[in-house]
Design an enzyme around this catalytic site. Structure first.
Site, PDB file in Angstrom:
ATOM      1  N   LYS A 142      15.390-117.773  19.394  1.00 29.65           N
ATOM      2  CA  LYS A 142      15.112-118.757  18.353  1.00 29.65           C
ATOM      3  C   LYS A 142      13.629-119.120  18.310  1.00 29.65           C
ATOM      4  O   LYS A 142      13.054-119.314  17.232  1.00 29.65           O
ATOM      5  CB  LYS A 142      15.976-119.998  18.585  1.00 29.65           C
ATOM      6  CG  LYS A 142      17.471-119.723  18.410  1.00 29.65           C
ATOM      7  CD  LYS A 142      18.317-120.949  18.696  1.00 29.65           C
ATOM      8  CE  LYS A 142      19.802-120.628  18.506  1.00 29.65           C
ATOM      9  NZ  LYS A 142      20.670-121.790  18.768  1.00 29.65           N
ATOM     10  N   SER A 190      25.269-124.588  16.636  1.00 31.22           N
ATOM     11  CA  SER A 190      23.958-125.127  16.994  1.00 31.22           C
ATOM     12  C   SER A 190      23.201-125.682  15.805  1.00 31.22           C
ATOM     13  O   SER A 190      21.984-125.784  15.848  1.00 31.22           O
ATOM     14  CB  SER A 190      23.115-124.038  17.673  1.00 31.22           C
ATOM     15  OG  SER A 190      22.882-122.973  16.779  1.00 31.22           O
ATOM     16  N   VAL A 193      14.585-102.824  20.145  1.00 30.14           N
ATOM     17  CA  VAL A 193      13.722-103.400  21.184  1.00 30.14           C
ATOM     18  C   VAL A 193      13.505-102.430  22.341  1.00 30.14           C
ATOM     19  O   VAL A 193      12.790-102.753  23.283  1.00 30.14           O
ATOM     20  CB  VAL A 193      14.306-104.729  21.715  1.00 30.14           C
ATOM     21  CG1 VAL A 193      14.348-105.768  20.626  1.00 30.14           C
ATOM     22  CG2 VAL A 193      15.699-104.527  22.303  1.00 30.14           C
ATOM     23  N   THR A 198      17.719 -98.118  24.728  1.00 33.23           N
ATOM     24  CA  THR A 198      18.066 -96.741  25.068  1.00 33.23           C
ATOM     25  C   THR A 198      16.868 -95.991  25.635  1.00 33.23           C
ATOM     26  O   THR A 198      16.979 -95.278  26.642  1.00 33.23           O
ATOM     27  CB  THR A 198      18.599 -96.014  23.824  1.00 33.23           C
ATOM     28  OG1 THR A 198      19.732 -96.740  23.312  1.00 33.23           O
ATOM     29  CG2 THR A 198      19.036 -94.611  24.170  1.00 33.23           C
TER      30      THR A 198
END
Length: 844
Positions: free
Chosen positions: A771, A728, A401, A404
């Protein structure tokens, strides 16, 4: 013989060391103008110029060249016009690539090549200089044989006999010196040169054997100025002679220096032996004196705090008293060098231009608004506060994503130097705090080493993969980081090797992690910013702005060779990748570019095609399979029809959100409950709790007691090799059990998350954005979330919520109403008998 190596055509050209006999030359000159009518086949050569009076043996491999030789032998009395190419790298013979002047040559002999049947060896002899007037293709040839119309253009020597003799003598002398220094068969070539009494022939002879550029050699044919040719050749030979003298002087100097060094080394070793014998090495007057003086000078010039300078001076004084060859002196010397290398006061100028920083961040990364806002806030405060303790940011998110690379962009935006330390697998706390100087090979920790490398005390320090640190008997590096990352303590960080306080408060620390699995004490020092992942539209934008241009540049493609349309990028995101980041997306884009490059090389060779030769390859969703093969993932739900006992849950993993398929099936049995799918303890407990919720609500769900006693239920989560655990999935498990036992199907376009209590309430969950992104990627239309998570929707970007119907639910009843195709019919109300005596109600 002098050999020339030329790529592909005209390979291994051998230039005769001797000139042809005078009688033979005269015969050729007399017959040169007969039989050709100034119209001959043209033979193009690469990297070589043929002069009159010279014999040259060469290999001819290109088809037009071979046909030109055969045509000259068959129809033109062994005569051919030889012209050099301007660009020797060009494979095809292009008229625009040929010089205007060449040499009419006689083909002395031809023979086949020993190892290549397509090549022939041709011995040619230069006759006279010619100017090309026109070039055309041979009328009866199908192999692009060129014919040239030319005029004889002999170069006139306008010098008297005395001038010619003096010039010949001078050139012969210069060539003799050149040959002795540079050529292998110098004696033979010098003997031949001394026999030549024609000035023009000597110029051609010498220029054939010296290593001048092709365009310089060709100028001897192109220009009619004989004096210019003599000056060019004379300057070249004089320059080569001077360079040879300089090179010889350098070699003599190096040889003398080596002899002096060997003598000095021998004397030093002898002196050491004498000093060892006499025990006179304690005065330090010989070995190490230069090193000590250099350290002393560096210490005087260094900008050090007072306590550090005092410590360094003490160690330097101790070093002067030690024998230079002792092991302890090297330890002290290394310690002083580390003190001097550490930037105690040196800083770099930090940029506080908000507009510039915003532009840099937007230029390097798409989205990530929370992170960018936090950096701009820090810069805004710094513009008002002279000294600001560095923020400890922790970027948490799945791989790919941009955590770094975001650190590098922040360093560029703030004008700080960038340094990165990978913490994955670090077990020894000495990696952070350094070793005690009592150990052999002791060194400072990575913090001090990195600061010494960038030479400033206020860089941007990226601590990568902070959640991957390990702990064993050698120490706990996570605990060692507490002092580094605590803003109230790191102004006096104490490295074990230096054993002095170092101010780290001006360092801007940024940590990265894939999960929140970080020791609580360390996590408390950080400001966590989550990077959950990208939506499909964000990935496509990132690919268009960053990944595709980067891949085109890395793979050597040019403008006009490839175009990856937006529809193709959507197909890659949907059908070939399933990730939170864009790392696999970048790999797929590079794969497409590599295939396009291969096709271009197969069509045009290794050279890059010219602008007018480029063929645009358009990659869209119709031909994406030709480049990436069969798609790896199905976009949307695996099942499009409502099914009994199958429900889609939403799970959080370290690589982002994932869709979790839960299956339940009921069968005749003894009321047993089974579960498979590599489940963890928490998941197993959720299954048992979900079954208890279903049994407690049996009447309202239309399930009688006997059904539970005679029905076995099996709960399974596919991909059994993948471990699954988490708190969950209770709501989804309960829904699957109700569907399996009642036989009522579950809607295929719905997904849910949330744990359940025994009273049927849905509990709050974490990782909501991840989610929802997983639901977005999987084509889910309707998502059920706990009602207590409704307030978190304000922090979810609108582009994540687009296309999703998000329904908060508080109890399992609301879940069942939304998920089941139809609600089960409750059992008939129980009959009540009233006992008038005891006034108690009894259920029948």
């Amino acid at each position: 013989m002098t050999d020339y190596n030329i790529d592909k055509d005209n390979i291994d050209i051998d230039v005769s060391a001797a000139t042809p006999d005078t009688d033979e030359q005269n015969v050729d000159k007399n017959t040169a103008d007969n039989g050709s009518d100034n119209h001959l086949p043209l033979l193009a050569l690469r990297d070589v110029v043929v002069y009159p009076h010279m014999q040259i043996a060469l290999f001819v491999g290109r088809t037009p060249s071979v046909k030109a030789v055969e045509l000259a032998q068959a129809e033109y009395g062994d005569k051919v016009l030889v012209v050099a190419q301007k660009d020797s790298l060009t494979e095809d013979i292009d008229q625009d690539n040929l010089y205007q002047y060449g040499t009419v040559c006689r083909i002395v002999s031809t023979m086949p090549h020993d190892s290549d049947e397509n090549c022939i060896k041709v011995l040619i002899e230069g006759q006279y200089r010619a100017r090309v007037d026109a070039i055309e293709n041979h009328a009866d040839s199908q192999d692009d044989v060129l014919m040239a119309t030319f005029e004889r253009a002999d170069l006139e020597v306008k010098l008297d006999d005395s001038q010619q003799k003096n010039t010949i003598k001078a050139l012969t002398g210069l060539f003799e010196a050149y040959a002795e220094a540079r050529l292998r068969n110098a004696r033979e070539l010098t003997r031949v040169a001394k026999r030549i009494d024609d000035l023009l022939e000597l110029i051609y002879f010498i220029s054939t054997r010296v290593s001048m550029d092709l365009d310089v050699k060709q100028s001897f044919l192109e220009k009619d100025d004989l004096k210019a040719h003599i000056n060019t050749l004379t300057e070249y030979l004089v320059k080569q002679s001077a360079e040879q003298n300089i090179e010889q002087d350098i070699q003599d100097a190096v040889r003398q220096q080596m002899e002096d060094n060997q003598r000095e080394y021998f004397l030093n070793e002898k002196m050491k032996a004498i000093k060892n014998e006499l025990s006179e090495m304690n005065d330090g007057a010989f070995d190490g004196e230069d090193d000590v003086s250099e350290l002393e000078q560096r210490l005087e010039e260094a900008d050090l705090p007072e306590d550090v300078r005092k410590k360094a001076e003490q160690e330097l004084k101790k070093l002067k008293m030690m024998p230079p060859a002792s092991s302890e002196s090297s330890v002290v010397r290394n310690y002083i060098e580390w003190i001097l290398d550490t930037p105690w006061n040196a800083t770099s100028k930090v940029s506080i231009n908000l507009e510039k920083a915003k532009n840099v961040l937007d230029e390097d990364h798409y989205g990530l608004q929370d992170v960018k806002d936090r950096i701009l806030e820090y810069l805004a405060v710094q513009s008002r506060v002279k000294k600001l303790r560095g923020p400890i940011l922790c970027l948490v998110g799945p791989p790919g994503v941009g955590k770094t690379s975001l650190g590098e962009s922040i360093a560029r935006a703030t004008g700080r130097k960038f340094v990165r330390m990978a913490l994955g697998g670090v077990r020894d706390e000495a990696e952070i705090r350094g070793h005690r100087r009592t150990y052999i090979g002791a060194m400072p920790g990575k913090i001090v080493q990195s600061l010494a490398k960038v030479e400033v005390k206020n860089p941007l320090f990226l601590l990568d993969e902070v959640d991957k640190m390990a702990q064993d008997f050698r120490g706990d590096p996570a605990s060692a980081l507490l002092e580094v990352l605590d803003p109230s303590q790191n102004d006096s960080f104490n490295d074990h090797y230096l054993d002095m306080d170092l101010d780290l408060s001006q360092v801007m620390f940024i940590c990265t992690a894939n999960s929140m699995d970080i020791p609580p004490a360390l996590l408390d020092r950080m400001e966590v910013i989550r990077l959950p992942g990208y939506t499909e539209e964000e990935k496509v934008n990132i690919a268009q702005k960053y990944l595709v241009p980067k891949a085109i540049k890395q793979n050597g493609l040019k403008d006009g060779e490839i175009e990856i349309v937006e529809a193709a990028l959507h197909s890659i995101v949907r059908s070939y990748t399933r990730e939170a980041g864009v790392r696999n997306l970048e790999r797929e884009v590079n794969k497409i570019c590599r295939k396009v490059v291969r096709g271009s090389v197969e069509n045009h060779g290794a050279r890059a095609p010219k602008k007018d030769e480029r063929e645009l390859v358009v990659v869209d969703d119709s031909n994406i399979n030709d480049y990436l093969g069969v798609h790896q993932y199905d976009y949307g739900l695996a099942e499009k029809d409502a099914e009994i006992g199958r429900v889609t849950g939403l799970a959080w993993t370290q690589v982002g959100g994932e869709l979790l398929t839960i299956e339940a099936v009921a069968m005749k049995g003894k009321g047993e409950l089974a579960f498979t799918g590599s489940l963890g303890d928490v998941m197993k407990e959720s299954i048992r709790a979900a079954m208890s919720v279903v049994r407690a609500r049996g009447d309202s769900l239309g399930i009688d007691y006997e059904t539970f006693k005679t029905t076995d239920v099996h709960v399974h989560m596919p991909e059994g090799a993948t471990p699954k655990d988490g708190p969950s999935a209770g709501g989804a498990l309960t829904t699957a059990l109700v569907s399996a036992i009642t036989g009522i199907a579950i809607r295929p376009d719905i997904a849910m998350t949330g744990e359940i209590t025994l009273r049927g309430k849905i509990l709050r969950i974490g990782g909501l954005k991840e989610k929802l992104l997983a639901a977005h990627r999987g084509g889910i239309k309707h998502v059920l979330i706990p009602a207590t998570n409704e307030r978190d929707l304000a922090d979810i970007p609108d582009n994540v919520k687009e296309g999703l119907t998000i329904q908060p639910v508080a109890t399992i009843d609301e879940v069942l109403k939304a998920a089941l195709v139809s609600m089960p019919t409750p059992l008939k109300p129980a009959k009540v008998t009233v006992d008038t005596t005891s006034k108690k109600s009894l259920h029948s």
